[in-house]
Scaffold this motif. Structure first.
Motif, PDB file in Angstrom:
ATOM      1  N   PRO A  99      -5.195   3.459 -14.296  1.00  0.00           N
ATOM      2  CA  PRO A  99      -6.513   3.403 -14.936  1.00  0.00           C
ATOM      3  C   PRO A  99      -6.629   4.304 -16.164  1.00  0.00           C
ATOM      4  CG  PRO A  99      -6.636   4.484 -12.780  1.00  0.00           C
ATOM      5  CD  PRO A  99      -5.263   3.922 -12.898  1.00  0.00           C
ATOM      6  N   SER A 110       0.136  -1.939 -17.022  1.00  0.00           N
ATOM      7  CA  SER A 110       0.127  -2.688 -15.770  1.00  0.00           C
ATOM      8  C   SER A 110       1.507  -3.283 -15.534  1.00  0.00           C
ATOM      9  CB  SER A 110      -0.921  -3.796 -15.817  1.00  0.00           C
ATOM     10  OG  SER A 110      -0.614  -4.679 -16.871  1.00  0.00           O
ATOM     11  N   SER A 112       1.655   6.505  -6.841  1.00  0.00           N
ATOM     12  CA  SER A 112       0.534   7.329  -7.312  1.00  0.00           C
ATOM     13  C   SER A 112       0.882   8.808  -7.217  1.00  0.00           C
ATOM     14  CB  SER A 112      -0.726   7.051  -6.481  1.00  0.00           C
ATOM     15  OG  SER A 112      -1.123   5.710  -6.628  1.00  0.00           O
ATOM     16  N   GLN A 152      -3.813   1.544  -9.166  1.00  0.00           N
ATOM     17  CA  GLN A 152      -4.655   0.572  -8.462  1.00  0.00           C
ATOM     18  C   GLN A 152      -4.004  -0.800  -8.416  1.00  0.00           C
ATOM     19  OE1 GLN A 152      -8.072   0.890 -10.950  1.00  0.00           O
ATOM     20  NE2 GLN A 152      -8.901   2.679  -9.857  1.00  0.00           N
ATOM     21  N   MET A 156       2.398   1.696  -3.469  1.00  0.00           N
ATOM     22  CA  MET A 156       1.439   2.156  -4.484  1.00  0.00           C
ATOM     23  C   MET A 156       1.032   3.620  -4.232  1.00  0.00           C
ATOM     24  SD  MET A 156       1.333  -0.339  -6.510  1.00  0.00           S
ATOM     25  CE  MET A 156       1.945  -2.023  -6.360  1.00  0.00           C
ATOM     26  N   ASN A 157       0.885   3.988  -2.950  1.00  0.00           N
ATOM     27  CA  ASN A 157       0.544   5.386  -2.639  1.00  0.00           C
ATOM     28  C   ASN A 157       1.630   6.326  -3.119  1.00  0.00           C
ATOM     29  OD1 ASN A 157      -1.861   4.733  -1.453  1.00  0.00           O
ATOM     30  ND2 ASN A 157      -1.053   4.703   0.652  1.00  0.00           N
ATOM     31  N   TYR A 178      -0.584  -4.243 -10.669  1.00  0.00           N
ATOM     32  CA  TYR A 178      -1.190  -2.928 -10.530  1.00  0.00           C
ATOM     33  C   TYR A 178      -1.351  -2.319 -11.905  1.00  0.00           C
ATOM     34  CZ  TYR A 178       3.830  -2.134 -10.713  1.00  0.00           C
ATOM     35  OH  TYR A 178       5.148  -2.178 -11.069  1.00  0.00           O
ATOM     36  N   ASN A 188       0.830  -1.209   0.000  1.00  0.00           N
ATOM     37  CA  ASN A 188       0.000   0.000   0.000  1.00  0.00           C
ATOM     38  C   ASN A 188       0.859   1.252   0.000  1.00  0.00           C
ATOM     39  OD1 ASN A 188      -2.448  -1.266  -0.091  1.00  0.00           O
ATOM     40  ND2 ASN A 188      -2.656  -1.387   2.147  1.00  0.00           N
ATOM     41  N   ASP A 226      -3.923   7.765  -9.756  1.00  0.00           N
ATOM     42  CA  ASP A 226      -4.243   6.772  -8.749  1.00  0.00           C
ATOM     43  C   ASP A 226      -3.919   5.364  -9.271  1.00  0.00           C
ATOM     44  OD1 ASP A 226      -5.138   5.733  -6.396  1.00  0.00           O
ATOM     45  OD2 ASP A 226      -7.235   5.661  -7.029  1.00  0.00           O
ATOM     46  N   THR A 276      -4.389  -4.543  -8.653  1.00  0.00           N
ATOM     47  CA  THR A 276      -5.417  -5.393  -9.272  1.00  0.00           C
ATOM     48  C   THR A 276      -5.383  -6.816  -8.743  1.00  0.00           C
ATOM     49  OG1 THR A 276      -3.865  -5.590 -11.117  1.00  0.00           O
ATOM     50  CG2 THR A 276      -5.726  -4.111 -11.407  1.00  0.00           C
TER      51      THR A 276
END
Lengths: 167, 198
Positions: B171, B176, B25, B33, B21-22, B168, B18, B31, B35
């Protein structure tokens, strides 16, 4: 009219530390995406017996069981199993591929220069057991795929996105 | 590992992922995500299959972990996906990057830095251990050849690898990637020991 051959080639893919000895002429033994690992291809051209090992490490540590993932253990195991299928040691020739240095020589973690050390250990073991090292495509910093055609003893080596060449 | 240990390991990996990824981002202003997420115990012999085939061409960003114990972090991409991330990182329209030059490799190295250090910071915060990432190596080659780096180290001491994997995507763009963390037995033990110490 051409007559299609009824025989079909079968690929046998060896994962890390695996080995196979066979005399099935239509079989191709394969090591895909070798980095620091070394594909050992041993062949008796008269008996047409082939043995391939996907070697990962140079030498078995103290007390570890003999396993083909180690260069020093793989060679005698291949020789023994090939002899069981009628191969003679005096006729065995060896070709090897792999042993690249994927991250250069400055990695700080456990396995320093692992590619070079694998090649050296395989070469030493081949010599120690009195076999002939016929060809080698080793080193550099790129991966390789090795295909070993059992019927002919041909070894084909390719790189990512590249054509294969005969070893 | 027993159930409690697996739960603890899962919690750590979750925090690390997390955080990674934060920060990713924030870095790309999108953002990102997650997956899929998985913890696996697989024979080292099969690690070359993690990308779907040992001879599949891939771009890998590799970092080692050092400090309290050793481990491996690898980000892997289909080359086109990696080019997509380079475009995202460099604020370029999708499809601009078609090969990795020095600039592009350096951008991917930064991506590895951000994700690797964010992941390890979260683990270090949770356990009080010292875990440092190495500088990133960016490589293009067959997936199996890239994963050999890790397999050779793990196979020295154990036959199975504990793999934490996350996929991940961005979007807004059709890209990915895969994020793998593979601890040595020693690192896993040191991490698990902090659970009983706490």
């Amino acid at each position: 009219m051409t007559v299609q051959s009824a025989t079909q080639r079968t690929d046998v893919v060896l994962g890390l530390g695996q080995m196979r000895v066979t005399n099935e002429a239509e079989t191709t033994l394969v090591c895909l995406g070798l980095g620091s690992c070394v594909a050992v291809c041993a062949y008796d051209p008269i008996a047409k017996v082939a043995g391939m090992a996907h070697v990962v490490l140079p030498a078995s540590s103290n007390g570890a069981e003999a396993h083909p993932k180690f260069a020093d253990a793989a060679i005698p195991i291949i020789i023994e199993q090939m002899q069981e299928l009628g191969a003679l040691k005096v006729r065995m020739v060896v070709k090897i591929a792999g042993g690249a240095q994927m991250v250069g020589n400055n990695s700080t973690i456990g396995v320093m220069n692992i590619g070079d050390r694998n090649v050296e250990a395989v070469t030493d073991a081949v010599r120690q057991h009195g076999l002939k090292l016929q060809a080698a495509d080793t080193g550099g910093n790129h991966g390789r795929t090795a295909r070993f055609l059992v019927g002919s003893g041909t070894v084909l080596v390719s790189q990512a996105g590249g054509a294969s060449h005969e070893l | 590992m027993n159930d409690q240990e697996i739960a603890f390991w899962a919690e750590l990996v979750n925090k690390g992922t997390n955080n990674a990824m934060n920060n990713l981002s924030q870095m790309v202003g999108q953002d990102i995500q997650v997956t899929s997420f998985g913890l696996r115990q697989i024979p080292v012999a099969e690690t070359s299959q993690l990308m779907g085939g040992a001879d599949v061409e891939a771009i890998g960003i590799y970092l080692t972990v050092s400090g309290s114990a050793d481990g491996h972090i690898m980000l892997m991409y289909d080359p086109r996906m990696a080019y997509g991330f380079v475009d995202l990182l460099m604020g370029q329209p999708e499809g601009t990057t078609e090969a990795l030059g020095e600039m592009e490799s350096s951008a991917l190295g930064e991506l590895g830095n951000i994700m690797g250090s964010s992941f390890l910071n979260a683990l270090a915060d949770a356990t009080g251990l010292t875990l440092m990432p190495s500088p990133p190596h960016v490589m293009t080659d067959m997936a199996g050849a890239l994963l050999d780096i890790i397999a050779a180290d793990i196979l020295q001491t154990q036959d199975d690898a504990f793999v934490a994997e996350a996929t991940y995507q961005a979007p807004g763009r059709n890209i990915s990637g895969m994020f793998f963390v593979i601890p040595t037995q020693n690192l896993l033990q040191v991490l698990l020991d902090t659970r009983t110490a706490a």
